[in-house]
Design a protein around this motif. Structure first.
Motif, PDB file in Angstrom:
ATOM      1  N   GLN A  52      39.418   8.511 -60.510  1.00 44.75           N
ATOM      2  CA  GLN A  52      39.626   8.274 -61.925  1.00 44.75           C
ATOM      3  C   GLN A  52      38.843   7.043 -62.396  1.00 44.75           C
ATOM      4  O   GLN A  52      38.681   6.081 -61.647  1.00 44.75           O
ATOM      5  CB  GLN A  52      41.107   8.034 -62.211  1.00 44.75           C
ATOM      6  CG  GLN A  52      42.031   9.167 -61.806  1.00 44.75           C
ATOM      7  CD  GLN A  52      41.783  10.429 -62.582  1.00 44.75           C
ATOM      8  OE1 GLN A  52      41.308  11.395 -62.010  1.00 44.75           O
ATOM      9  NE2 GLN A  52      42.093  10.438 -63.854  1.00 44.75           N
ATOM     10  N   ILE A  53      38.391   7.116 -63.640  1.00 46.62           N
ATOM     11  CA  ILE A  53      37.789   5.959 -64.298  1.00 46.62           C
ATOM     12  C   ILE A  53      38.577   5.704 -65.581  1.00 46.62           C
ATOM     13  O   ILE A  53      39.194   6.616 -66.126  1.00 46.62           O
ATOM     14  CB  ILE A  53      36.292   6.176 -64.616  1.00 46.62           C
ATOM     15  CG1 ILE A  53      36.081   7.422 -65.474  1.00 46.62           C
ATOM     16  CG2 ILE A  53      35.467   6.233 -63.360  1.00 46.62           C
ATOM     17  CD1 ILE A  53      34.664   7.634 -65.951  1.00 46.62           C
ATOM     18  N   LYS A  54      38.562   4.482 -66.027  1.00 45.96           N
ATOM     19  CA  LYS A  54      39.248   4.152 -67.276  1.00 45.96           C
ATOM     20  C   LYS A  54      38.186   3.906 -68.341  1.00 45.96           C
ATOM     21  O   LYS A  54      37.299   3.079 -68.165  1.00 45.96           O
ATOM     22  CB  LYS A  54      40.128   2.920 -67.097  1.00 45.96           C
ATOM     23  CG  LYS A  54      41.108   2.741 -68.240  1.00 45.96           C
ATOM     24  CD  LYS A  54      42.111   1.657 -67.964  1.00 45.96           C
ATOM     25  CE  LYS A  54      43.230   2.231 -67.155  1.00 45.96           C
ATOM     26  NZ  LYS A  54      44.383   1.360 -67.047  1.00 45.96           N
ATOM     27  N   LYS A  55      38.287   4.646 -69.428  1.00 45.69           N
ATOM     28  CA  LYS A  55      37.324   4.509 -70.519  1.00 45.69           C
ATOM     29  C   LYS A  55      37.661   3.263 -71.332  1.00 45.69           C
ATOM     30  O   LYS A  55      38.723   2.672 -71.187  1.00 45.69           O
ATOM     31  CB  LYS A  55      37.355   5.761 -71.400  1.00 45.69           C
ATOM     32  CG  LYS A  55      36.965   7.017 -70.643  1.00 45.69           C
ATOM     33  CD  LYS A  55      36.759   8.219 -71.533  1.00 45.69           C
ATOM     34  CE  LYS A  55      37.987   8.635 -72.274  1.00 45.69           C
ATOM     35  NZ  LYS A  55      37.818   9.896 -73.020  1.00 45.69           N
ATOM     36  N   GLU A  60      42.345   7.407 -69.125  1.00 41.69           N
ATOM     37  CA  GLU A  60      41.793   7.735 -67.817  1.00 41.69           C
ATOM     38  C   GLU A  60      41.061   9.060 -67.874  1.00 41.69           C
ATOM     39  O   GLU A  60      41.462   9.960 -68.596  1.00 41.69           O
ATOM     40  CB  GLU A  60      42.908   7.828 -66.775  1.00 41.69           C
ATOM     41  CG  GLU A  60      43.144   6.543 -66.065  1.00 41.69           C
ATOM     42  CD  GLU A  60      44.009   6.718 -64.822  1.00 41.69           C
ATOM     43  OE1 GLU A  60      44.210   7.845 -64.344  1.00 41.69           O
ATOM     44  OE2 GLU A  60      44.488   5.689 -64.342  1.00 41.69           O
ATOM     45  N   ALA A  63      36.326  11.042 -62.816  1.00 41.14           N
ATOM     46  CA  ALA A  63      34.883  10.854 -62.623  1.00 41.14           C
ATOM     47  C   ALA A  63      34.332  11.950 -61.714  1.00 41.14           C
ATOM     48  O   ALA A  63      33.320  12.560 -62.011  1.00 41.14           O
ATOM     49  CB  ALA A  63      34.600   9.486 -62.025  1.00 41.14           C
ATOM     50  N   ALA A 100      31.134  12.620 -63.998  1.00 37.90           N
ATOM     51  CA  ALA A 100      31.125  11.425 -64.849  1.00 37.90           C
ATOM     52  C   ALA A 100      29.987  11.496 -65.870  1.00 37.90           C
ATOM     53  O   ALA A 100      30.174  11.148 -67.031  1.00 37.90           O
ATOM     54  CB  ALA A 100      31.004  10.166 -63.997  1.00 37.90           C
ATOM     55  N   THR A 104      30.527  11.733 -69.856  1.00 38.43           N
ATOM     56  CA  THR A 104      29.937  10.700 -70.702  1.00 38.43           C
ATOM     57  C   THR A 104      29.143  11.348 -71.831  1.00 38.43           C
ATOM     58  O   THR A 104      29.261  10.948 -72.998  1.00 38.43           O
ATOM     59  CB  THR A 104      29.031   9.766 -69.880  1.00 38.43           C
ATOM     60  OG1 THR A 104      29.828   9.147 -68.870  1.00 38.43           O
ATOM     61  CG2 THR A 104      28.377   8.714 -70.742  1.00 38.43           C
TER      62      THR A 104
END
Length: 124
Positions: A52-55, A60, A63, A100, A104
């Motif tokens: 997971q990535i946090k924007k 969340e 990715a 990811a 994006t």
């Protein structure tokens, strides 16, 4: 981990699920990666690790995903010959590493409603 009663979500093989979950858990522990187990999260053919990535807005997003597939090798009757000359069934590892980038781009398209700023626009 958790209940595996939903046959649309979980392939019915509790022993294989338990082994696969333990393999993924041991890898995460071995590399000392912070993780938590999400109950009732699964891909039909085996457990998975979602990175997971946090924007910037705090939400969340996944990715990429690594999935441990013990189902498809059974369905396709896949085997290989090990170093002792014996047939064994493989495990397939699915990895989606470009998620990811795609997410994006989707975020940017949505944000700018397709009218990208100059630095993102195509040159003609």
């Amino acid at each position: 981990m958790g209940e595996r009663n939903d046959e649309k979500k979980y392939y019915k093989d509790d022993k294989a699920w338990d082994e696969a979950e333990e393999v993924l858990r041991s890898v995460l522990k071995e590399i000392d990666a912070p993780y938590f187990e999400a109950p009732n999260e699964a891909a039909f053919y085996g457990p998975k690790i979602d990175v997971q990535i946090k924007k910037v807005n705090g939400q969340e997003e996944t990715a990429f995903t690594v999935q441990y597939d013990f189902v498809m090798p059974k369905r396709f009757e896949l085997t290989y010959t090990n170093d002792k000359g014996e047939k064994e069934e493989p495990v397939v590892i699915h990895r989606a590493s470009i998620g990811a980038l795609e997410r994006t781009m989707a975020f940017l398209i949505e944000k700018y409603k397709g009218a990208m700023p100059l630095w993102l626009s195509r040159c003609r």
